[in-house]
Design a protein around this motif. Structure first.
Motif, PDB file in Angstrom:
ATOM      1  N   ALA A  51      -1.818   7.865  47.445  1.00 15.86           N
ATOM      2  CA  ALA A  51      -1.544   9.099  46.657  1.00 15.86           C
ATOM      3  C   ALA A  51      -1.679   8.794  45.137  1.00 15.86           C
ATOM      4  CB  ALA A  51      -0.469  10.058  47.140  1.00 15.86           C
ATOM      5  N   GLY A  52      -0.821   7.687  44.846  1.00 20.65           N
ATOM      6  CA  GLY A  52      -0.914   7.314  43.618  1.00 20.65           C
ATOM      7  C   GLY A  52      -2.331   6.956  42.832  1.00 20.65           C
ATOM      8  N   GLY A  53      -3.081   6.150  43.615  1.00 15.98           N
ATOM      9  CA  GLY A  53      -4.341   5.750  43.146  1.00 15.98           C
ATOM     10  C   GLY A  53      -5.245   7.013  43.182  1.00 15.98           C
ATOM     11  N   LEU A  54      -5.345   7.994  43.885  1.00 13.48           N
ATOM     12  CA  LEU A  54      -5.941   9.030  43.959  1.00 13.48           C
ATOM     13  C   LEU A  54      -5.573  10.027  42.973  1.00 13.48           C
ATOM     14  CD1 LEU A  54      -6.188   9.965  47.872  1.00 13.48           C
ATOM     15  CD2 LEU A  54      -8.123   9.353  46.283  1.00 13.48           C
ATOM     16  N   ALA A  55      -4.200   9.895  42.549  1.00  9.32           N
ATOM     17  CA  ALA A  55      -3.817  10.561  41.164  1.00  9.32           C
ATOM     18  C   ALA A  55      -4.554  10.067  39.972  1.00  9.32           C
ATOM     19  CB  ALA A  55      -2.325  10.532  41.283  1.00  9.32           C
ATOM     20  N   ALA A  56      -4.536   8.878  39.853  1.00  6.67           N
ATOM     21  CA  ALA A  56      -5.184   8.307  38.884  1.00  6.67           C
ATOM     22  C   ALA A  56      -6.688   8.799  38.812  1.00  6.67           C
ATOM     23  CB  ALA A  56      -4.969   6.768  38.856  1.00  6.67           C
ATOM     24  N   LEU A  57      -7.247   8.557  39.844  1.00  6.79           N
ATOM     25  CA  LEU A  57      -8.764   9.072  39.769  1.00  6.79           C
ATOM     26  C   LEU A  57      -9.019  10.484  39.664  1.00  6.79           C
ATOM     27  CD1 LEU A  57     -11.709   8.809  40.506  1.00  6.79           C
ATOM     28  CD2 LEU A  57     -10.914   9.059  43.007  1.00  6.79           C
ATOM     29  N   LEU A  58      -8.000  11.242  40.220  1.00 12.30           N
ATOM     30  CA  LEU A  58      -8.096  12.800  39.803  1.00 12.30           C
ATOM     31  C   LEU A  58      -7.972  13.052  38.233  1.00 12.30           C
ATOM     32  CD1 LEU A  58      -5.932  14.223  42.358  1.00 12.30           C
ATOM     33  CD2 LEU A  58      -8.302  15.066  41.902  1.00 12.30           C
ATOM     34  N   GLY A  59      -7.151  12.278  37.545  1.00  8.25           N
ATOM     35  CA  GLY A  59      -6.929  12.312  36.005  1.00  8.25           C
ATOM     36  C   GLY A  59      -8.355  11.743  35.404  1.00  8.25           C
ATOM     37  N   LEU A  60      -8.985  10.787  35.804  1.00 10.08           N
ATOM     38  CA  LEU A  60     -10.119  10.062  35.223  1.00 10.08           C
ATOM     39  C   LEU A  60     -11.272  11.125  35.446  1.00 10.08           C
ATOM     40  CD1 LEU A  60     -10.178   6.737  36.268  1.00 10.08           C
ATOM     41  CD2 LEU A  60      -9.909   7.449  34.004  1.00 10.08           C
ATOM     42  N   LEU A  61     -11.329  11.906  36.563  1.00 13.05           N
ATOM     43  CA  LEU A  61     -12.333  13.197  36.737  1.00 13.05           C
ATOM     44  C   LEU A  61     -12.070  14.351  36.213  1.00 13.05           C
ATOM     45  CD1 LEU A  61     -12.885  12.461  40.741  1.00 13.05           C
ATOM     46  CD2 LEU A  61     -14.528  11.889  38.710  1.00 13.05           C
ATOM     47  N   GLY A  62     -10.865  14.331  35.672  1.00 11.04           N
ATOM     48  CA  GLY A  62     -10.416  15.789  35.089  1.00 11.04           C
ATOM     49  C   GLY A  62     -10.285  16.978  36.316  1.00 11.04           C
ATOM     50  N   LEU A  63      -9.760  16.513  37.456  1.00 14.59           N
ATOM     51  CA  LEU A  63      -9.616  17.435  38.426  1.00 14.59           C
ATOM     52  C   LEU A  63      -8.273  17.508  38.758  1.00 14.59           C
ATOM     53  CD1 LEU A  63     -12.517  16.124  40.854  1.00 14.59           C
ATOM     54  CD2 LEU A  63     -12.626  18.088  39.294  1.00 14.59           C
ATOM     55  N   SER A  64      -7.829  18.558  39.453  1.00 15.49           N
ATOM     56  CA  SER A  64      -6.460  19.004  40.116  1.00 15.49           C
ATOM     57  C   SER A  64      -6.464  18.608  41.194  1.00 15.49           C
ATOM     58  CB  SER A  64      -6.233  20.286  39.681  1.00 15.49           C
ATOM     59  OG  SER A  64      -6.682  21.389  40.555  1.00 15.49           O
ATOM     60  N   ALA A  65      -5.181  18.345  41.783  1.00 12.80           N
ATOM     61  CA  ALA A  65      -5.026  18.030  43.303  1.00 12.80           C
ATOM     62  C   ALA A  65      -5.656  19.062  44.179  1.00 12.80           C
ATOM     63  CB  ALA A  65      -3.426  17.614  43.575  1.00 12.80           C
ATOM     64  N   GLY A  66      -5.566  20.302  43.442  1.00 10.10           N
ATOM     65  CA  GLY A  66      -5.962  21.460  44.397  1.00 10.10           C
ATOM     66  C   GLY A  66      -7.721  21.375  44.714  1.00 10.10           C
ATOM     67  N   GLU A  67      -8.197  20.493  43.847  1.00 17.48           N
ATOM     68  CA  GLU A  67      -9.721  20.372  44.139  1.00 17.48           C
ATOM     69  C   GLU A  67      -9.930  19.186  44.832  1.00 17.48           C
ATOM     70  OE1 GLU A  67     -11.856  21.613  40.235  1.00 17.48           O
ATOM     71  OE2 GLU A  67      -9.858  20.682  39.530  1.00 17.48           O
ATOM     72  N   MET A  68      -8.985  18.717  45.681  1.00 16.16           N
ATOM     73  CA  MET A  68      -9.218  17.558  46.674  1.00 16.16           C
ATOM     74  C   MET A  68      -8.952  17.812  48.079  1.00 16.16           C
ATOM     75  SD  MET A  68      -7.625  13.559  46.451  1.00 16.16           S
ATOM     76  CE  MET A  68      -5.948  14.274  47.132  1.00 16.16           C
ATOM     77  N   LEU A  69      -9.912  17.365  48.809  1.00 14.49           N
ATOM     78  CA  LEU A  69      -9.673  17.258  50.297  1.00 14.49           C
ATOM     79  C   LEU A  69      -9.431  15.985  50.656  1.00 14.49           C
ATOM     80  CD1 LEU A  69     -10.250  18.487  53.376  1.00 14.49           C
ATOM     81  CD2 LEU A  69     -12.790  17.715  52.917  1.00 14.49           C
TER      82      LEU A  69
END
Length: 326
Positions: free
Chosen positions: A209-227
């Motif tokens: 989850a921590g690695g994905l949180a970093a990726l979401l930040g780089l992509l400019g996405l919220s966690a709600g936009e992730m499956l």
């Protein structure tokens, strides 16, 4: 930890139910004993990418074993979270996030395992280097994952002079793992069992989850936009943080409890069924997807969200026992 500068990552422009799809490998994309994702799963992941969604592998595997075509087949992920969250790379293999073991952490593991003659391997970008007990580790990995090409003989113990590893795994009795914890509690390492007598060793606070949180930040996405889709205890945090967390029917109970939906078993191509239903891929799998998902409400379309887990802050705490090795 560090985020690597200079990465320009555009957002997906297509209206999609989810703009980032995070997929575990073993028990999710790859059936135990198969060694490689089946063709229908490969097609489904590629079709999601063709619609404009980004795909991230999220695995406990090292970088080489997480993105190798011998494992993924035709799947070409846009990103990969490797070593259980200690490393994030893009499709070109560029490192976007990294939190390797410290020299003190690594040397403590080597000294302890040498004293008791326990097998020990470290996870580097280019494979698993076995510092103690190469033959035993290779045999163990062959039985576990059908691949030994990722296992390196590192008994000269010098690979870390080039770069530090991201994680480790070792073989010892539970009492010995507890002893290490008592002696080296200050180093912040956690031993997570994944098979009888075998442990993943990683830094406390690092998760997929921590690695994905970093990726979401780089992509400019919220966690709600992730499956997010997974099957093991080390998937729990990412299943909780995602807009929709999906556990496989073959998943461990903690993963099922953390998920908002259950997909069919990996042996039934559950990941492909799920993606076909959610994204309307037209692969002809939608009815199978509904039939294989317990709790589907009557009349709901294939792929409908049944009860998505509420997005939560990225889980950076220690996970419970039983995380998958791969």
């Amino acid at each position: 930890m560090d985020l690597r500068a200079g990465a320009s990552i555009p957002r997906a422009q297509t209206a999609l139910p989810y703009k980032l799809v995070a997929l575990d490998i073993d028990g999710t994309l790859v059936e135990p004993g198969c060694g490689c994702a089946r063709p229908v799963v490969q097609r489904a992941v590629g079709a999601v990418q063709a619609l404009g969604a980004k795909v991230a592998i999220a695995s406990g595997r090292c970088q080489l074993a997480a993105v190798d075509a011998r494992v993924l087949g035709g799947i070409r992920p846009d990103y990969a979270v490797c070593a259980g969250g200690a490393q994030l790379i893009d499709a070109a293999g560029r490192e976007l996030f990294a939190c390797p073991l410290t020299p003190k952490q690594m040397y403590a593991l080597v000294d302890f395992c040498e004293n008791y003659e326990h097998e020990l391997a470290f996870s580097f970008s280019d494979g698993y280097y076995v510092y103690i007990g190469h033959e035993a580790v290779a045999a163990h990995y062959r039985a576990l994952a059908e691949h030994t090409e990722f296992i390196r003989d590192g008994e000269d113990q010098n690979r870390h002079l080039k770069s530090m590893p991201y994680a480790a795994f070792c073989h010892m009795a539970p009492a010995r793992a507890e002893e290490f914890g008592r002696l080296y509690r200050h180093l912040g390492l956690r031993f997570v069992p994944y098979a009888p007598g075998w442990y993943d060793v990683c830094q406390a606070g690092l998760t997929k989850a921590g690695g994905l949180a970093a990726l979401l930040g780089l992509l400019g996405l919220s966690a709600g936009e992730m499956l997010a889709v997974g099957d093991a205890e080390n998937d729990v945090e990412m299943l909780k943080m995602a807009g929709l967390g999906v556990a496989m029917a073959n998943a461990a109970p903690p993963a099922k409890a953390a998920a908002g939906r259950i997909a069919p078993d990996v042996r039934e191509d559950g990941a492909a069924l799920l993606l076909d239903g959610l994204f309307g891929l037209g692969l002809g799998l939608a009815q199978r997807a509904d039939a294989g998902m317990p709790g589907a409400a009557a009349g709901q379309p294939a792929g409908a969200v049944l009860h998505a887990a509420a997005p939560q802050p990225p889980g950076m705490g220690a996970a419970g026992p039983g995380e998958e090795k791969l």
